[in-house]
Enzyme design. Structure first.
Site, PDB file in Angstrom:
ATOM      1  N   GLU A  26       0.824  -1.224   0.000  1.00  0.00           N
ATOM      2  CA  GLU A  26       0.000   0.000   0.000  1.00  0.00           C
ATOM      3  C   GLU A  26       0.853   1.267   0.000  1.00  0.00           C
ATOM      4  O   GLU A  26       0.575   2.225   0.733  1.00  0.00           O
ATOM      5  CB  GLU A  26      -0.965  -0.013   1.190  1.00  0.00           C
ATOM      6  CG  GLU A  26      -2.004  -1.109   1.102  1.00  0.00           C
ATOM      7  CD  GLU A  26      -3.084  -1.050   2.170  1.00  0.00           C
ATOM      8  OE1 GLU A  26      -2.959  -0.235   3.106  1.00  0.00           O
ATOM      9  OE2 GLU A  26      -4.057  -1.816   2.070  1.00  0.00           O
ATOM     10  N   GLU A  67      -5.314  -8.334  -0.976  1.00  0.00           N
ATOM     11  CA  GLU A  67      -6.105  -8.084   0.238  1.00  0.00           C
ATOM     12  C   GLU A  67      -7.541  -7.839  -0.188  1.00  0.00           C
ATOM     13  O   GLU A  67      -7.809  -6.948  -0.995  1.00  0.00           O
ATOM     14  CB  GLU A  67      -5.595  -6.872   1.029  1.00  0.00           C
ATOM     15  CG  GLU A  67      -4.283  -7.094   1.755  1.00  0.00           C
ATOM     16  CD  GLU A  67      -3.912  -5.922   2.680  1.00  0.00           C
ATOM     17  OE1 GLU A  67      -4.828  -5.310   3.269  1.00  0.00           O
ATOM     18  OE2 GLU A  67      -2.711  -5.625   2.785  1.00  0.00           O
TER      19      GLU A  67
END
Length: 498
Positions: free
Chosen positions: A173, A292
């Site tokens: 991320e 995810e």
């Protein structure tokens, strides 16, 4: 409700279903590792301190790969802290979740766990506070034969043979301002390219996942992916996507239509990959890694995100209900429908933290989202077929028009698996299934997941409110199948083809 029809044809093949889309994710977060998979003080602990009851439950999910050790955690993690004699490992403060990390579980213990479970290890390197060289050294520790510094360190730690970790993630991320070490896309791209080159120089057999847009709501969505892919170039085997969804508005029908948004996200990121491939005139296509994904919105308050300097704090412990399970099935339908571009996916996470399995002391609870994953994973082998669903539709408040029946299908030689979600909150759905070029000649079994209402959930006190069960109400007639699917249900059906 009017009848729905799922039309299939064995020539309309999307692509082989990669078993890696049935992967999981284990992060040093909350009680996922400690009091989750690892709890040496439990009556269930095995000789290595792992909980037998947790592992037995997870085996039912047939997860293929496991992403580790994060997540946000990895952007402040230094892998050398987690190897060597346990009594010599440092206790550190994890700044991502403000928790105490004793480093009693590290690379070698994770590899032991993967061996027990038959998981392919998938490792994320620290490109937040870490360096490309640190990432390269980790590859050497895991994959190089003894004879050099870090490979010798692994051997000295009791593991003379290389682990052979094939999949590596270049940070986590990195487009998110909350991420430790967050930088603009052009700076991350430079860091990722540097790491990628020396990691592949160390082991040219590895595959790499670059950190893509982790949230479609961020202003850099897709532009981040374009910049990163253009600079990293052929080193990028995959690009990551993340998606967490929730029903904050209490609108069940709109929530169940969120698969529209999942479909759109996959197709948009793939469009960027195809654009870069065309722009650079490359023969190599970068595929997608949805590393995810889950339902997560209740356990997202400040207290759920802050460990307050504690060891194994209770963080992100989401309680899942029936509608959440239907959304998980919707994710899986979307993944199967995009089998030609989506090659890896990791349910986040596996125990205690936004997870299908929960522990409380020595007790274990299986949550509602466990069951659709188990039901689909049992039937994952084969090639995805293009499903055309004709039937009643509705308009989701934010997620747009959706059919009440959401479907996918997998053809495995002469066997056909059909996956169907009835999103209607009140009415059963009569569904007809036909294959244009083949007759359905035998019904080989089915499973059903449903419950008393959308918000029904399992608890330690009442653990079986939501659970899968055999389903036999399927009829064959003239080469077609028909079934009446209860409201708010997931049904998986297997047929033999002529």
């Amino acid at each position: 409700m009017e009848q729905s029809h799922i039309a299939l044809h064995t020539a309309f093949r999307i692509g082989p279903v990669d078993p890696r889309i049935f992967g999981g994710f284990l992060e040093h977060l909350g009680r996922a590792v400690y009091e989750g998979v690892y709890d040496p003080g439990s009556v269930h602990a095995d000789e290595d301190g792992f909980r037998r009851d947790v592992l037995e439950a997870l085996r039912r999910l047939r997860m293929t790969g496991m992403r580790y050790p994060g997540g946000n955690f990895v952007s402040g993690y230094h892998w050398l802290d987690g190897v060597g004699p346990r009594e010599q490992r440092p206790t550190v403060r994890d700044l991502a979740w403000q928790s105490i990390e004793p480093n009693q579980i590290g690379t070698d213990e994770f590899m032991t766990l993967c061996c027990k479970m038959g998981w392919w290890p998938m490792i994320t390197v620290n490109l937040g506070t870490g360096t490309p060289e640190e990432a390269r050294n980790w590859v050497e520790y895991c994959n190089s034969p003894a004879g050099t510094k870090y490979a010798n360190m692994r051997a000295a730690n009791g593991h003379p043979d290389p682990y052979g970790v094939r999949l590596w993630f270049l940070g986590n991320e990195m487009d998110g301002p909350w991420q430790i070490g967050h930088v603009p896309a052009e700076y991350y791209a430079i860091r990722a390219q540097q790491a990628a080159k020396i990691m592949k120089d160390t082991d040219d057999s590895i595959e790499l996942v670059v950190s893509g847009s982790c949230n479609p709501d961020l202003p850099t969505y897709l532009e981040w992916d374009r910049q990163v892919l253009e600079y990293v170039g052929s080193y990028a085997d995959y690009i990551s996507l993340h998606r967490y969804v929730g029903n904050e508005a209490g609108d069940t029908l709109d929530f169940l239509a969120v698969t529209n948004a999942v479909d759109r996200q996959i197709e948009e990121v793939d469009a960027v990959c195809r654009f870069i491939q065309g722009k650079t005139r490359s023969r190599k296509r970068t595929y997608l890694c949805f590393d995810e994904w889950n339902v997560w919105y209740r356990a997202r308050t400040p207290k759920d995100l802050d460990g307050k300097g504690q060891f194994a704090p209770h963080l992100l412990e989401e309680v899942y209900n029936l509608e959440d399970a239907l959304v998980v099935a919707g994710f899986l339908n979307s993944f199967i429908r995009h089998a030609h571009v989506l090659k890896i996916a990791n349910l986040a996470q596996i125990v205690n933290v936004i997870a299908p399995v929960m522990t409380r002391g020595d007790e274990l609870l299986i949550q509602s989202i466990f069951y659709p994953f188990e039901m689909y994973s049992r039937r994952r082998e084969g090639v995805s077929l293009l499903p055309v669903v004709n039937g009643p539709v509705y308009e989701g408040r934010t997620n747009g028009r959706a059919t009440f029946i959401d479907a996918s299908a997998i053809l495995n030689q002469s066997q056909l698996h059909v996956f169907a979600v009835n999103r209607h909150p009140d009415e059963a759905a009569v569904v007809e299934i036909s294959v244009g070029d083949r007759d359905l000649v035998a019904f080989e079994g089915a499973e059903l997941l449903t419950g008393p209402h959308a918000q029904a959930a399992n608890s330690f006190e009442c653990p079986d409110v939501i659970r899968s069960q055999p389903f036999a109400e399927v009829r064959l007639n003239c080469g077609k199948a028909a079934a009446e699917l209860p409201p708010l249900s997931v049904t998986v059906m297997t047929f033999a083809l002529a």
